[in-house]
Design a protein around this motif. Structure first.
Motif, PDB file in Angstrom:
ATOM      1  N   LYS A  41       0.058  -1.684   3.323  1.00 18.76           N
ATOM      2  CA  LYS A  41       1.309   0.245   2.879  1.00 18.76           C
ATOM      3  C   LYS A  41       2.085   0.522   4.318  1.00 18.76           C
ATOM      4  O   LYS A  41       2.450  -0.089   4.870  1.00 18.76           O
ATOM      5  N   ASP A  49       8.633   0.782 -11.955  1.00 22.44           N
ATOM      6  CA  ASP A  49       7.858   0.031 -12.465  1.00 22.44           C
ATOM      7  C   ASP A  49       8.134  -1.792 -12.628  1.00 22.44           C
ATOM      8  O   ASP A  49       7.205  -3.106 -13.702  1.00 22.44           O
ATOM      9  N   ILE A  87      -3.617  -4.887  -6.790  1.00 18.42           N
ATOM     10  CA  ILE A  87      -3.074  -3.314  -7.447  1.00 18.42           C
ATOM     11  C   ILE A  87      -1.265  -3.250  -6.752  1.00 18.42           C
ATOM     12  O   ILE A  87      -1.570  -3.334  -5.691  1.00 18.42           O
ATOM     13  N   LYS A  89       0.994  -0.277  -5.854  1.00 18.49           N
ATOM     14  CA  LYS A  89       1.637   1.397  -6.425  1.00 18.49           C
ATOM     15  C   LYS A  89       3.134   1.373  -4.896  1.00 18.49           C
ATOM     16  O   LYS A  89       2.989   0.641  -4.495  1.00 18.49           O
ATOM     17  N   SER A  90       4.024   1.882  -6.040  1.00 14.96           N
ATOM     18  CA  SER A  90       5.279   1.451  -5.112  1.00 14.96           C
ATOM     19  C   SER A  90       5.791   2.884  -5.526  1.00 14.96           C
ATOM     20  O   SER A  90       6.282   3.821  -7.298  1.00 14.96           O
ATOM     21  N   LYS A  91       7.028   3.412  -5.542  1.00 11.81           N
ATOM     22  CA  LYS A  91       7.484   4.582  -5.201  1.00 11.81           C
ATOM     23  C   LYS A  91       9.360   4.320  -4.767  1.00 11.81           C
ATOM     24  O   LYS A  91       9.163   3.954  -3.515  1.00 11.81           O
ATOM     25  N   THR A  96       6.042   1.308  -0.568  1.00 10.08           N
ATOM     26  CA  THR A  96       4.782   0.160  -1.559  1.00 10.08           C
ATOM     27  C   THR A  96       3.723   0.078  -0.554  1.00 10.08           C
ATOM     28  O   THR A  96       2.831   0.105   0.139  1.00 10.08           O
ATOM     29  N   THR A  97       2.765   0.138  -1.555  1.00 10.14           N
ATOM     30  CA  THR A  97       1.112   0.011  -0.866  1.00 10.14           C
ATOM     31  C   THR A  97       0.159  -1.855  -1.445  1.00 10.14           C
ATOM     32  O   THR A  97       0.497  -0.869  -3.218  1.00 10.14           O
TER      33      THR A  97
END
Lengths: 182, 136
Positions: A41, A49, A87, A89-91, A96-97
């Motif tokens: 993380k 995306d 997987i 996940k990011s913003k 980012t994770t």
């Protein structure tokens, strides 16, 4: 990549390039659920995306020095080979994770590898980035925070060979203590 | 059972280190130290860059050479990994390819100590490992 330690060293490189200042690496082993999870993380620049989807494509990279980017695809392959998954996940602007799960007892699950020297090289090799390494094995846990280390060192450089050696030994002993099979 | 090392032990070690560092009078001048960057992206790691980096740190310390060994990304020489960049103050940085522990030893002995270049330099249009080159 032969083992999980190498993947860690590889994946944190992405976070470093995303200008992260804090990278949290966790390896969570749950023998009851027969799961091994690797989580990286960071608080770097994050991805949209479209870029997350691209990151899984071996023929995509944000670099200009070469045309392929295999770090994440190789980890995904190893996870999938051992009945797990990867997987991301990011913003944008938040970080980012990345989470890779493995079936712990799966014959194709890569061994943990040389975690002690990997962790110490990760911290000493990127002196301007802070790391938190957490290893959980069932109910036992070991946490190493580079900020605490630097605070104790009071100006002694974290790249000092003696410090690197010490950290390697410390990680080794503590992981062995909580029963991790290195 | 032997006692497991903790951050307390690191505190004790720090005091010894600090006195040794003042003796060497250098800690404030990293620009005067030999700087080595080990290329540690997917390609480097897969080719054994970790062993190279470990060896460099150990061996430079054994020979009491003040050097900073850090990691960098892929320099674009994936065909010649592990690659390292050696920067001796006052000289242009030099990149070596195929640096296993044997090669690393040769580089320390001949290049860093002896000041002569060793086979295996990645040449030509090379301009230092500037990570910014990678950004769009």
């Amino acid at each position: 990549m032969r083992d999980i330690a190498m993947h860690i060293l590889d994946i944190i490189g992405n976070s470093v390039r995303a200008k992260a200042t804090l990278i949290e690496v966790s390896v969570i082993e749950k023998s009851k659920d027969d799961k091994l999870v690797l989580i990286v993380k960071d608080n770097g620049c994050g991805m949209d995306d479209k870029m997350i989807a691209n990151a899984l494509d071996p023929f995509f990279t944000s670099r200009k020095t070469r045309k392929v980017g295999l770090g994440i695809p190789l980890l995904q392959q190893n996870a999938q080979l051992s009945d797990g998954a990867l997987i991301i996940k990011s913003k944008i602007g938040e970080g980012t994770t990345l989470e890779a799960t493995f079936v712990r007892s799966h014959i194709d699950r890569p061994p943990l590898g040389d975690l002690p020297s990997t962790i110490s090289l990760m911290i000493s090799g990127n002196p301007s980035v802070e790391f938190v390494y957490t290893h959980v094995l069932d109910k036992e846990q070991f946490v190493l925070d580079s900020r605490e280390i630097k605070q104790i060192l009071e100006g002694v450089d974290i790249t000092q060979p003696n410090v690197v050696r010490f950290l390697t030994q410390m990680v080794d002993e503590n992981l062995t203590e909580i029963g991790v099979e290195l | 059972m032997a006692k497991v090392k903790t951050l307390e032990d690191l505190k004790k070690m720090r005091d010894q280190l600090q006195s040794r560092l003042t003796l060497r009078e250098k800690s404030d001048h990293p620009e005067r130290m030999v700087q080595i960057k080990v290329s540690m992206a997917t390609c480097g790691i897969a080719s054994g860059a970790k062993e190279t980096m470990n060896y460099l740190i150990e061996e430079l310390d054994n020979r009491s050479i003040d050097a900073v060994v850090t990691q960098t990304g892929c320099m674009g020489y994936c065909h010649s990994e592990p690659t390292i960049e050696v920067h001796i103050p006052g000289f242009d940085p030099v990149v070596y390819g195929h640096v296993d522990t044997k090669k690393a030893d040769e580089i320390i002995t001949k290049h860093i100590i002896g000041g002569e270049l060793v086979d295996g330099i990645i040449p030509v249009s090379y301009t230092t490992a500037n990570e910014d080159d990678n950004e769009n």
